[in-house]
Design a protein around this motif. Sequence first.
Motif, PDB file in Angstrom:
ATOM      1  N   SER A 198       0.422  -0.335   0.060  1.00  0.00           N
ATOM      2  CA  SER A 198      -0.276   0.098  -0.736  1.00  0.00           C
ATOM      3  C   SER A 198       0.606   1.198  -0.265  1.00  0.00           C
ATOM      4  CB  SER A 198      -1.186  -0.364   1.408  1.00  0.00           C
ATOM      5  OG  SER A 198       0.082  -0.288   3.077  1.00  0.00           O
ATOM      6  N   SER A 199       0.566   2.574  -0.571  1.00  0.00           N
ATOM      7  CA  SER A 199       1.120   3.349   0.269  1.00  0.00           C
ATOM      8  C   SER A 199       1.870   3.759   1.072  1.00  0.00           C
ATOM      9  CB  SER A 199       0.632   4.800  -1.595  1.00  0.00           C
ATOM     10  OG  SER A 199      -0.557   5.351  -0.536  1.00  0.00           O
ATOM     11  N   GLY A 200       1.036   3.762   1.606  1.00  0.00           N
ATOM     12  CA  GLY A 200       1.107   4.026   3.460  1.00  0.00           C
ATOM     13  C   GLY A 200       1.593   3.131   5.114  1.00  0.00           C
ATOM     14  N   ARG A 201       1.976   3.004   5.279  1.00  0.00           N
ATOM     15  CA  ARG A 201       2.609   1.772   6.705  1.00  0.00           C
ATOM     16  C   ARG A 201       0.885   1.636   6.874  1.00  0.00           C
ATOM     17  NH1 ARG A 201       7.209   0.267   5.890  1.00  0.00           N
ATOM     18  NH2 ARG A 201       9.046   2.377   6.362  1.00  0.00           N
ATOM     19  N   VAL A 202       0.660  -0.065   6.716  1.00  0.00           N
ATOM     20  CA  VAL A 202      -0.699  -0.196   8.072  1.00  0.00           C
ATOM     21  C   VAL A 202       0.229  -0.133   9.199  1.00  0.00           C
ATOM     22  CG1 VAL A 202      -2.104  -1.640   8.659  1.00  0.00           C
ATOM     23  CG2 VAL A 202      -1.397  -1.253   6.120  1.00  0.00           C
ATOM     24  N   HIS A 203       1.356  -0.591   9.669  1.00  0.00           N
ATOM     25  CA  HIS A 203       1.684  -0.484  11.467  1.00  0.00           C
ATOM     26  C   HIS A 203       3.121   0.053  11.507  1.00  0.00           C
ATOM     27  CE1 HIS A 203      -1.079  -3.718  12.294  1.00  0.00           C
ATOM     28  NE2 HIS A 203      -0.638  -4.168  10.878  1.00  0.00           N
ATOM     29  N   ARG A 204       3.465   0.798  12.565  1.00  0.00           N
ATOM     30  CA  ARG A 204       4.818   1.292  12.152  1.00  0.00           C
ATOM     31  C   ARG A 204       6.298  -0.196  12.312  1.00  0.00           C
ATOM     32  NH1 ARG A 204       2.104   2.820  16.783  1.00  0.00           N
ATOM     33  NH2 ARG A 204       3.718   1.601  17.879  1.00  0.00           N
ATOM     34  N   VAL A 205       6.825   0.358  11.822  1.00  0.00           N
ATOM     35  CA  VAL A 205       8.884   0.117  12.066  1.00  0.00           C
ATOM     36  C   VAL A 205       8.379  -1.173  13.377  1.00  0.00           C
ATOM     37  CG1 VAL A 205      10.457  -0.976  10.886  1.00  0.00           C
ATOM     38  CG2 VAL A 205       9.483   0.712   9.739  1.00  0.00           C
ATOM     39  N   GLY A 206       8.818  -1.645  13.473  1.00  0.00           N
ATOM     40  CA  GLY A 206       8.931  -2.388  14.665  1.00  0.00           C
ATOM     41  C   GLY A 206       7.653  -2.907  15.487  1.00  0.00           C
ATOM     42  N   GLN A 207       6.750  -2.538  14.791  1.00  0.00           N
ATOM     43  CA  GLN A 207       5.461  -2.923  15.950  1.00  0.00           C
ATOM     44  C   GLN A 207       4.583  -4.183  16.198  1.00  0.00           C
ATOM     45  OE1 GLN A 207       2.072  -0.408  14.189  1.00  0.00           O
ATOM     46  NE2 GLN A 207       0.758  -1.710  15.441  1.00  0.00           N
ATOM     47  N   GLU A 208       4.562  -4.577  17.780  1.00  0.00           N
ATOM     48  CA  GLU A 208       4.616  -6.044  17.150  1.00  0.00           C
ATOM     49  C   GLU A 208       3.289  -6.573  16.885  1.00  0.00           C
ATOM     50  OE1 GLU A 208       4.857  -8.446  21.148  1.00  0.00           O
ATOM     51  OE2 GLU A 208       7.601  -7.034  21.085  1.00  0.00           O
ATOM     52  N   VAL A 209       2.539  -7.472  16.109  1.00  0.00           N
ATOM     53  CA  VAL A 209       1.742  -7.903  14.770  1.00  0.00           C
ATOM     54  C   VAL A 209       1.085  -9.209  15.377  1.00  0.00           C
ATOM     55  CG1 VAL A 209       0.302  -7.271  13.224  1.00  0.00           C
ATOM     56  CG2 VAL A 209       1.988  -5.416  14.103  1.00  0.00           C
ATOM     57  N   PRO A 210       0.081  -9.867  15.782  1.00  0.00           N
ATOM     58  CA  PRO A 210      -0.066 -11.174  15.750  1.00  0.00           C
ATOM     59  C   PRO A 210       0.248 -11.471  14.227  1.00  0.00           C
ATOM     60  CG  PRO A 210      -1.354 -10.366  16.935  1.00  0.00           C
ATOM     61  CD  PRO A 210      -1.110  -8.713  16.327  1.00  0.00           C
ATOM     62  N   VAL A 211       1.293 -13.005  13.554  1.00  0.00           N
ATOM     63  CA  VAL A 211       1.412 -13.627  12.652  1.00  0.00           C
ATOM     64  C   VAL A 211       0.731 -14.735  12.983  1.00  0.00           C
ATOM     65  CG1 VAL A 211       2.967 -14.242  11.368  1.00  0.00           C
ATOM     66  CG2 VAL A 211       3.513 -12.396  12.385  1.00  0.00           C
ATOM     67  N   ILE A 212      -0.115 -15.748  12.290  1.00  0.00           N
ATOM     68  CA  ILE A 212      -0.627 -16.878  12.283  1.00  0.00           C
ATOM     69  C   ILE A 212      -0.098 -17.134  10.226  1.00  0.00           C
ATOM     70  CG2 ILE A 212      -2.616 -15.771  13.346  1.00  0.00           C
ATOM     71  CD1 ILE A 212      -4.174 -15.898  10.676  1.00  0.00           C
ATOM     72  N   TYR A 213      -0.138 -18.649  10.316  1.00  0.00           N
ATOM     73  CA  TYR A 213      -0.079 -19.021   9.373  1.00  0.00           C
ATOM     74  C   TYR A 213      -0.630 -20.727   9.536  1.00  0.00           C
ATOM     75  CZ  TYR A 213       4.105 -20.927  12.248  1.00  0.00           C
ATOM     76  OH  TYR A 213       4.702 -21.373  13.570  1.00  0.00           O
ATOM     77  N   PRO A 214      -1.192 -21.455   8.757  1.00  0.00           N
ATOM     78  CA  PRO A 214      -1.557 -22.753   8.527  1.00  0.00           C
ATOM     79  C   PRO A 214      -0.589 -24.059   8.826  1.00  0.00           C
ATOM     80  CG  PRO A 214      -1.684 -21.917   5.977  1.00  0.00           C
ATOM     81  CD  PRO A 214      -0.430 -21.022   6.970  1.00  0.00           C
ATOM     82  N   PRO A 215      -0.965 -24.656   9.489  1.00  0.00           N
ATOM     83  CA  PRO A 215       0.050 -25.662  10.872  1.00  0.00           C
ATOM     84  C   PRO A 215       1.505 -26.780   9.721  1.00  0.00           C
ATOM     85  CG  PRO A 215      -2.588 -26.148  11.179  1.00  0.00           C
ATOM     86  CD  PRO A 215      -2.447 -25.101  10.612  1.00  0.00           C
ATOM     87  N   GLY A 216       1.569 -25.944   9.989  1.00  0.00           N
ATOM     88  CA  GLY A 216       3.195 -26.981   9.993  1.00  0.00           C
ATOM     89  C   GLY A 216       3.288 -26.060   8.317  1.00  0.00           C
ATOM     90  N   ARG A 217       3.139 -24.862   8.253  1.00  0.00           N
ATOM     91  CA  ARG A 217       3.426 -24.101   6.903  1.00  0.00           C
ATOM     92  C   ARG A 217       4.157 -22.721   7.340  1.00  0.00           C
ATOM     93  NH1 ARG A 217      -1.162 -24.710   2.991  1.00  0.00           N
ATOM     94  NH2 ARG A 217      -0.610 -22.398   1.973  1.00  0.00           N
ATOM     95  N   PRO A 218       5.050 -22.284   8.043  1.00  0.00           N
ATOM     96  CA  PRO A 218       5.818 -21.486   8.410  1.00  0.00           C
ATOM     97  C   PRO A 218       5.833 -20.530   7.338  1.00  0.00           C
ATOM     98  CG  PRO A 218       7.325 -23.195   9.327  1.00  0.00           C
ATOM     99  CD  PRO A 218       5.890 -23.366   8.323  1.00  0.00           C
ATOM    100  N   ASN A 219       6.108 -20.768   6.253  1.00  0.00           N
ATOM    101  CA  ASN A 219       6.928 -20.000   4.941  1.00  0.00           C
ATOM    102  C   ASN A 219       5.341 -19.318   4.056  1.00  0.00           C
ATOM    103  OD1 ASN A 219       9.631 -21.138   5.034  1.00  0.00           O
ATOM    104  ND2 ASN A 219       8.609 -22.895   3.952  1.00  0.00           N
ATOM    105  N   ASP A 220       3.925 -19.497   5.007  1.00  0.00           N
ATOM    106  CA  ASP A 220       2.889 -18.682   4.464  1.00  0.00           C
ATOM    107  C   ASP A 220       2.742 -18.295   5.381  1.00  0.00           C
ATOM    108  OD1 ASP A 220       0.692 -18.265   2.510  1.00  0.00           O
ATOM    109  OD2 ASP A 220      -0.374 -19.511   3.201  1.00  0.00           O
TER     110      ASP A 220
END
Length: 76
Positions: free
Chosen positions: A20-42
């Motif tokens: 996007s043209s603007g940042r959704v989150h600040r650099v360094g901000q902690e945001v929850p990350v999810i991924y399918p079980p066994g697929r941390p590359n996604d």
Amino acid sequence: MIAFVDENGSKRQSTVAIRSSGRVHRVGQEVPVIYPPGRPNDPRLASFRHHLVTVGLPLAVGALFAFLGLFGLRQV
């Protein structure tokens, strides 16, 4: 770029698929990350602001165009 630790304790880095043209989150901000079980590359960001930009905004623009199209058909 996002950095996170997967279920095995390995440090991972990935690039988020949306831009996007603007940042959704600040650099360094902690945001929850999810991924399918066994697929941390996604990984996906699991924040309201990210979902608002990736889903809510396009949905709102599509609804506006649908409304304007229906309103235009009614005028004919």
